[in-house]
Design an enzyme around this catalytic site. Structure first.
Site: not given
Lengths: 502, 347
Positions: B140, B144
């Site tokens: 994740y 990002k």
């Protein structure tokens, strides 16, 4: 502390014994204000000032020692400032004086305090410091010898404080209100009796030139310094004050329904209910609410301390602050506070005095007590998260001003060096910045050197540090050759013409 | 010229709060792009349903709504499969940038995460000068960080006039939350509230969603070249939080307390022990093909210090958390209780 009790302490609390011993050896009373060399500052040679110093000892046990340590004239200025406010307080406090009598006295006090020969002997016989007002003319004499710039500060604060006190006294005697209602009333009251003291001493620091001229304008921070002390004392002195029917805690806090609801009861309606058996839990939740309110000032007080530059002024300001946060920690979640007057232990106080010497250490003292307070908080407490946030704010302050990844290591030779913690991500950034700054400095120096060279008509190529080092080596070697050559030449000449000298 | 907003993920948690704030300040042109319809649609909002990774879907939404500002909140959160996460978070962002440039949209505000700089080590008061870690902590964070770099690099290019900035929000929670609050309240309902991993001295940053939403509006306003603070914002990343880090376990405890529960006894599991246990659990789960009860990832999540310095946002965005932690927790639990009632009704 007597020899006997010290011996007992050695057996029961050896660590505390050590602390107290170190304190006695290294830190107790450094300055002798009665020494002839200090007369110029302390005014000890004047009878009136000597009496003032005596009054300081009589009226303030906790502050007199710290005040005397402040360097130069400041000790005397603060002493007189303290006595003026103590005189004012003695009139305000006296319950035997009727309001009609009290009002004009309070509201004219800034004039009375510089009226030669004025004294006051109508205080009730039980009033603690009545003797100060009986002989008040000595304070007036000393105030009148002060430089106008100092006297103006003292009188200005006196005027503000007397107005606030007179308003409160008048309201209390005419409306029959016993409790402070709102938190804002509580803040204002504390501003009058303590915030203004902070403002006054801060302005004295500035005017005396011991601190920056703009410090005297930091009224918000100076106020917070005073409030932090006053509010802590107000919390700690709960029982004593309630017994004397003095109620300083604001009803907006102690009368909160949420504290009652947390234990399935109605809100408190009287302050004395908090020490009655069966109300322990609810009383503690009220206390937490009071503690959260004080903790809000802690960051301001750290900000203030960071602005100071004179060591003795720093100590004077910082010691009461660290004592306050230690006291707060002692009171928090401690029901004993509602039953009797509790105090931090002597050794703890001594240790705080010894450590409150610079903003970094003071910040860490605050942080450690904040952690201790947090560890005592429980989720059942309606103020639980607020306590947590308030303690977090202190931790944030420390991290922003004194980041934990930088530590200072002292080598055996006494040089200090900052060390970055390689486990911390910020170290990379700091190291990169340091390296970049270094490179920039080199570039700048080299650019300057090459510009110089050009001006002399001989352009030198830019190089790195190693080139310069070689150059230096060359000069050193050249100088060595020169000295060597001269020496050899001298010997040769001496041998050559040796016979002629004989 | 009146502004026109297109909020991707506008029916989601953060997006819906941003839309609400935009409507509350009387914006007349607010559109939403989302993969799913809103549970509670507002007639003032134009809705485009579609997949952000599908070039046509998004380009059409941009053409039709003609925005002056795109607020890109759409993303997959922790727990999604790796390829889907990269597809949505990185490729999706690339699509958004392309469409914005193609249609001369002047402003793009990107929702990033405070974890883009997290590498598994303690971070106390980390600020925007911290580099992206060489090895990201998880997929994740990696996705990002990649997306954020794309967004910020776009501002540098400047040929299309697209101005961008990135908001790294930390520990979002609040009404409508499908991650933090349900997870923690789920633990309460399952009776798992008495275990504490680590000594609870590690501070953690949380952000009540309306505060994060507010930051997006502030950033959008300041991306306009005419704004005095434009230069401080365009091309910049900002940490956003409630500015009130608290020890990690205080947060769930405050939530549970608000819901009326306080655990009588707390068992403290030291970090090292928990790590060893996690390895065993993970191994067991690997052998049996089940979900492990405890993972090293989760142990690390709850025992590291992670809070950021929001001074830059305070200065450049004039951001100040409007709602306190207490208020956020009260509103969140209120919402959870309400929604629980309606869920039970449905059953």
């Amino acid at each position: 502390m007597g020899v006997m009790s010290m011996l007992v302490l050695l057996l029961t609390h050896p660590v505390e014994f050590r602390t107290l011993l170190q304190y006695k050896i290294w830190h107790e009373a450094n300055r002798d204000i009665s020494a002839p060399s200090e007369w110029k500052h302390s005014g000890w040679d004047r009878k009136s000032m000597r009496r003032c110093w005596e009054f300081l000892d009589l009226t303030s046990r906790s502050f007199s020692g710290v005040i005397k340590e402040v360097e130069g004239d400041l000790a005397r200025l603060i002493c007189l400032f303290y006595l003026v406010l103590r005189g004012l307080d003695t009139i305000e406090d006296d319950m035997t004086l009727p309001d009609e009598k009290k009002q004009p006295l309070l509201r004219r006090f800034h004039e009375l305090t510089v009226t030669p020969g004025w004294t006051f002997n109508e205080n009730g016989p039980d009033e603690n410091d009545r003797q100060l007002l009986v002989e008040y003319n000595v304070v007036i004499d000393e105030l009148l010898t002060l430089d106008a710039k100092y006297r103006d500060v003292i009188l200005d604060i006196t005027l503000k404080m007397e107005t606030g006190m007179a308003d409160y006294a008048h309201r209390a005697s005419t409306t029959g209100e016993v409790y402070v209602e709102k938190i804002s009333d509580y803040d204002l009251y504390c501003h009058y009796v303590a915030g203004l003291v902070g403002e006054g001493v801060t302005r004295l620091f500035s005017v005396s030139g011991k601190e920056a001229p703009w410090l005297g304008e930091q009224l918000e921070l100076a106020n917070s310094m005073g409030l932090m002390l006053q509010k802590t004392n107000i919390i700690r002195d709960y029982r004593e004050d309630v017994e004397d029917k003095r109620y300083f805690w604001p009803r907006e806090i102690w009368g909160r329904e949420i504290y009652g609801k947390a234990v399935g009861r109605p809100a408190f309606t009287e302050m004395a209910q908090m020490y009655q058996p069966g109300n322990e839990q609810q009383a503690l939740w009220v206390q937490s609410g009071m503690v959260v309110d004080v903790l809000g000032h802690a960051v301001d007080s750290l900000d203030y301390l960071r602005l100071l530059k004179t060591q003795s002024v720093f100590n004077f300001c910082a010691i009461p602050q660290t004592m306050a946060i230690a006291t707060l920690c002692l009171c928090f979640m401690n029901y004993e506070m509602f039953q009797r007057n509790i105090k931090i232990r002597k050794a703890e106080a001594a240790s705080l005095i010894m450590r409150s010497t610079n903003p970094r250490d003071v910040a860490y003292i605050f942080r450690d007590y904040a952690r201790k307070i947090h560890s005592k908080a429980v989720p059942e407490d309606p103020s639980f998260l607020q306590i947590s946030v308030a303690c977090g704010k202190i931790e944030q302050w420390c991290e922003q001003h004194y980041p934990s990844f930088v530590s200072v290591s002292a080598s055996a030779s006494g040089t200090r060096q900052q060390v970055f913690d390689s486990y911390d991500a910020r170290s990379q950034v700091a190291e990169a910045t340091e390296k970049r700054d270094q490179e920039r400095a080199w570039q700048k120096r080299l650019a300057a050197a090459s510009a110089n060279g050009k001006a002399n008509g001989a352009a030198k190529p830019l190089g790195d540090g190693k080139e310069e080092f070689k150059e230096i080596l060359m000069y050193v070697f050249g100088a060595f050759l020169l000295v060597f050559g001269v020496g050899v030449g001298a010997v040769w000449l001496f041998l050559r013409y040796y016979d002629r000298f004989l | 010229m009146p502004e026109s907003y297109l909020v991707t993920g506008g029916n989601g948690l953060l997006g819906s709060h941003i839309v609400r704030l935009l409507l509350e300040r009387s914006e007349t042109a607010v559109a939403v792009f989302d993969i799913a319809p809103s549970a509670d649609p507002d007639p003032r909002v134009r809705v485009f349903l579609g997949d952000v990774t599908n070039r046509e879907d998004f380009a059409r939404a941009v053409k039709d709504s003609n925005p002056t500002c795109i607020i890109h909140t759409a993303a997959l959160i922790q727990g999604a499969p790796k390829d889907a996460m990269f597809r949505v978070n990185v490729e999706g962002t690339r699509r958004v940038i392309e469409a914005a440039r193609a249609d001369w949209v002047p402003k793009l505000v990107f929702t990033s995460s405070a974890s883009v700089v997290f590498d598994g080590r303690d971070q106390a008061g980390v600020d925007e000068s911290a580099p992206y870690p060489d090895v990201p902590f998880d997929d994740y964070n990696a996705s990002k960080a990649m997306a954020e770099r794309l967004v910020l690099a776009t501002n540098e290019e400047g040929d299309s006039g697209l101005k961008t900035c990135s908001l790294r929000v930390a520990g979002l929670f609040g009404p409508g939350d499908r991650n933090a609050i349900p997870g923690l309240m789920g633990a309460l309902e399952a009776g798992r509230t008495s275990m504490q991993i680590g000594n609870n001295t590690n501070k953690f940053d949380f952000t009540y969603i309306p505060n994060a939403a507010l930051a997006h509006l502030l950033a959008a306003d300041r991306l306009s070249p005419s704004h005095p603070k434009h230069d401080l914002v365009a091309g910049q990343a900002f940490f956003i939080s409630n500015g009130a880090p608290v020890p990690f376990w205080d947060f769930p405890r405050a939530l549970w307390k608000e819901a009326g529960h306080v655990s009588a006894k707390i068992t403290v599991l030291p970090r090292g022990v928990a790590m060893v246990l996690a390895v065993l659990f993970e191994f067991w789960a690997w052998v049996t093909g089940t979900q492990p009860l405890l993972t090293r990832f989760r142990v690390a999540m709850v025992t590291t210090t992670r809070w950021c310095d929001i001074s830059k946002a305070r200065e450049a965005l004039d951001y100040e958390p409007k709602y306190s932690m207490d208020e956020g927790i009260r509103k969140s639990v209120e919402w959870w209780m309400e929604s629980k009632k309606s869920r039970e009704k449905q059953l």
